[in-house]
Design a protein around this motif. Structure first.
Motif, mmCIF file in Angstrom:
data_model
loop_
_atom_site.group_PDB
_atom_site.id
_atom_site.type_symbol
_atom_site.label_atom_id
_atom_site.label_comp_id
_atom_site.label_asym_id
_atom_site.label_seq_id
_atom_site.Cartn_x
_atom_site.Cartn_y
_atom_site.Cartn_z
ATOM 1 N N ASP A 29 -5.182 -4.390 3.027
ATOM 2 C CA ASP A 29 -3.896 -5.065 3.202
ATOM 3 C C ASP A 29 -3.118 -5.059 1.878
ATOM 4 O O ASP A 29 -3.071 -6.073 1.166
ATOM 5 C CB ASP A 29 -4.122 -6.502 3.689
ATOM 6 N N PRO A 30 -2.491 -3.917 1.542
ATOM 7 C CA PRO A 30 -1.802 -3.829 0.243
ATOM 8 C C PRO A 30 -0.628 -4.797 0.099
ATOM 9 O O PRO A 30 -0.340 -5.246 -1.007
ATOM 10 C CB PRO A 30 -1.318 -2.372 0.186
ATOM 11 N N LEU A 31 0.033 -5.126 1.216
ATOM 12 C CA LEU A 31 1.182 -6.049 1.112
ATOM 13 C C LEU A 31 0.716 -7.464 0.770
ATOM 14 O O LEU A 31 1.365 -8.176 0.008
ATOM 15 C CB LEU A 31 1.985 -6.049 2.410
ATOM 16 N N GLU A 32 -0.399 -7.853 1.345
ATOM 17 C CA GLU A 32 -0.977 -9.172 1.030
ATOM 18 C C GLU A 32 -1.329 -9.217 -0.470
ATOM 19 O O GLU A 32 -1.061 -10.207 -1.154
ATOM 20 C CB GLU A 32 -2.240 -9.384 1.881
ATOM 21 N N GLN A 35 1.800 -9.537 -2.529
ATOM 22 C CA GLN A 35 2.298 -10.918 -2.512
ATOM 23 C C GLN A 35 1.468 -11.794 -3.466
ATOM 24 O O GLN A 35 1.991 -12.664 -4.157
ATOM 25 C CB GLN A 35 2.249 -11.462 -1.070
ATOM 26 N N LYS A 38 2.582 -11.140 -6.904
ATOM 27 C CA LYS A 38 3.901 -11.778 -7.104
ATOM 28 C C LYS A 38 3.736 -13.261 -7.462
ATOM 29 O O LYS A 38 4.497 -13.806 -8.258
ATOM 30 C CB LYS A 38 4.740 -11.611 -5.840
ATOM 31 N N ILE A 48 5.403 -4.405 -8.815
ATOM 32 C CA ILE A 48 4.279 -4.996 -8.069
ATOM 33 C C ILE A 48 3.847 -4.086 -6.919
ATOM 34 O O ILE A 48 2.658 -3.906 -6.665
ATOM 35 C CB ILE A 48 4.682 -6.394 -7.545
ATOM 36 N N PHE A 49 4.821 -3.493 -6.243
ATOM 37 C CA PHE A 49 4.500 -2.639 -5.101
ATOM 38 C C PHE A 49 3.575 -1.494 -5.529
ATOM 39 O O PHE A 49 2.575 -1.207 -4.866
ATOM 40 C CB PHE A 49 5.787 -2.080 -4.488
ATOM 41 N N PHE A 50 3.904 -0.863 -6.653
ATOM 42 C CA PHE A 50 3.117 0.288 -7.103
ATOM 43 C C PHE A 50 1.739 -0.150 -7.616
ATOM 44 O O PHE A 50 0.754 0.553 -7.404
ATOM 45 C CB PHE A 50 3.906 1.092 -8.142
ATOM 46 N N ILE A 53 -0.493 -0.663 -4.531
ATOM 47 C CA ILE A 53 -1.036 0.486 -3.795
ATOM 48 C C ILE A 53 -1.975 1.354 -4.644
ATOM 49 O O ILE A 53 -2.789 2.080 -4.103
ATOM 50 C CB ILE A 53 0.074 1.360 -3.141
ATOM 51 N N VAL A 54 -1.869 1.244 -5.969
ATOM 52 C CA VAL A 54 -2.718 2.087 -6.831
ATOM 53 C C VAL A 54 -3.958 1.342 -7.334
ATOM 54 O O VAL A 54 -5.076 1.878 -7.306
ATOM 55 C CB VAL A 54 -1.900 2.649 -8.020
ATOM 56 N N TRP A 57 -7.361 1.372 -5.507
ATOM 57 C CA TRP A 57 -8.067 2.660 -5.587
ATOM 58 C C TRP A 57 -8.722 2.846 -6.945
ATOM 59 O O TRP A 57 -9.794 3.446 -7.049
ATOM 60 C CB TRP A 57 -7.095 3.804 -5.283
#
Lengths: 150, 165
Positions: A29-32, A35, A38, A48-50, A53-54, A57
Motif C-alpha cells: 500500500d504505497p499511498l498509505e 501518507q 507526510k 514524498i510520492f517518489f 514508491i522507491v 523496494w
C-alpha cells in the motif's frame, strides 16, 4: 567489534528479515506509506510520492541481499544509512511534538516514540557490525593468502 | 578501489529499486503526473466519496445547513473554539474504528450514511482530518469532505466560531 561469523550471520538474518518484512508491507500500500511519511511534516509533498514508491523496494532488496550474502557490504551500508535517517526523523518528530504512527510496518505500524528509536539503534548497531565485520574479513583474507604463500 | 566497488554496488541497488518501484506502481505514477494525490495520498477509487474542499465550499455548506462538521483535533483545542455545531471526534481518542461509526449513527445526531460530513483539523499541514475521514469512510459514510485549510483558515476568515463551556 564483533568478529564471530555466526553472530554476524545472525545479525544479517535479523536485520535483513526486518527490512524485507517492512518493505513488503509498504509495497502492498504505497499511498498509505506516503501518507505516513507526510505525517512527519519533513519532506515536500511531491517528493514524498517518489520516496513511497522507491524506498520499500530499497528495503526489500537490500534486506534480501543481506540475507543471501549478495552485495553484503553495500546492502549493510544502505540499511545503516536508512536506519540513521529513521532515527533522525523520529527524533525530530518527537522534538516537534508530532504524534504519529511510524509507518514502518504498513498497517502494523507502531507509534513513533523513544522505544522505536531504541529498536532502530539496535538494528543500526547490528548493520554497522556487519559492515565492519565484512570490511575486516576483506582485509584479512589477502593477508592470510600471502602468509600461506610465503 | 574498495570504496569504488562499494559505491558502484550501492548505485546498482538504488537504480534497480527506482526501476522496480516505477514499474510496479506505473499506474500510480501516471495518476500522480495527471494531477492526482495533490491534497493527500488517498486512492480515490478506494475512498470514493471522500474529497477535499475549500473554505468557500465549507462556508456555503455551513450557511445552508447542509453538512455536519466534525472536529478531529484534541479535546482541549475543540473546547477553546470550533465551528458552531461541530461534533468533537479527536483522532487520538479513537481506539476502535467501529466506535466512530457507532457515535455518528447512534449518537444524538443519528446520522445516516448519506449525510454530508465535513471533517477538519488544525490547519493545512495537519493530517488527523484525513485519517479520521478514512476511518469514517470505513464505517459506511459516502459523502465525506475534508476542509483543506482547517480550523486556522476558518477562524482567520472571520467565520462564526463557538466555544464550549
Amino acid at each position: 567489534m564483533i568478529r564471530s561469523k555466526r553472530l554476524l550471520f545472525l545479525f544479517r538474518l535479523i536485520v535483513g528479515g526486518v527490512f524485507v518484512w517492512a518493505g513488503i508491507l509498504k509495497i502492498a500500500d504505497p499511498l498509505e506509506f506516503a501518507q505516513n511519511i507526510k505525517n512527519y511534516h519533513f519532506f515536500p509533498h511531491e517528493m514524498i510520492f517518489f520516496i513511497a514508491i522507491v524506498l520499500p523496494w530499497v528495503e526489500v532488496l537490500s534486506g534480501g541481499f543481506l540475507i543471501l550474502g549478495i552485495f553484503r557490504r553495500s546492502s549493510a551500508l544502505i540499511i545503516s544509512v536508512l536506519l540513521a535517517v529513521f532515527i533522525g526523523l523520529v527524533g525530530l518528530a518527537l522534538l516537534r511534538g508530532i504524534d504519529t504512527s511510524c509507518g514502518c510496518f504498513g498497517s502494523f505500524s507502531r507509534k513513533a516514540d523513544l522505544s522505536l528509536i531504541l529498536a532502530d539503534a539496535i538494528l543500526l548497531f547490528f548493520s554497522l557490525s556487519i559492515l565492519k565485520g565484512q570490511a575486516l574479513e576483506r582485509r584479512t583474507v589477502p593477508a592470510g593468502k600471502a602468509s600461506s604463500a610465503a | 578501489m574498495e570504496v569504488k566497488k562499494l559505491v558502484r554496488e550501492t548505485g546498482v541497488i538504488v537504480v534497480a529499486c527506482i526501476l522496480l518501484g516505477a514499474a510496479v506502481n506505473f499506474s500510480l505514477v501516471r495518476r500522480f503526473f495527471a494531477g492526482e494525490f495533490r491534497e493527500a495520498y488517498i486512492d480515490r477509487e478506494k475512498y470514493a466519496g471522500l474529497r477535499f474542499i475549500t473554505l468557500a465550499e465549507a462556508g456555503d455548506l455551513f450557511a445552508r445547513g447542509l453538512a455536519v462538521f466534525i472536529d478531529s483535533r484534541m479535546r482541549g483545542d475543540f473546547v477553546s473554539g470550533h465551528i458552531p455545531g461541530a461534533l468533537s471526534l479527536p483522532l487520538d481518542e479513537v481506539k476502535d474504528p467501529a466506535d466512530v461509526g457507532e457515535r455518528l449513527k447512534q449518537g444524538p445526531l443519528s446520522l445516516s450514511a448519506e449525510k454530508t460530513l465535513v471533517v477538519y483539523c488544525e490547519g493545512e499541514d495537519c493530517q488527523t482530518s484525513v485519517a479520521l475521514a478514512k476511518l469514517i469512510h470505513g464505517q459506511g459514510f459516502r459523502d465525506i469532505r475534508v476542509l483543506m485549510g482547517g480550523w486556522a483558515e476558518w477562524r482567520a476568515a472571520g467565520l462564526p466560531v463557538e466555544e464550549s463551556p
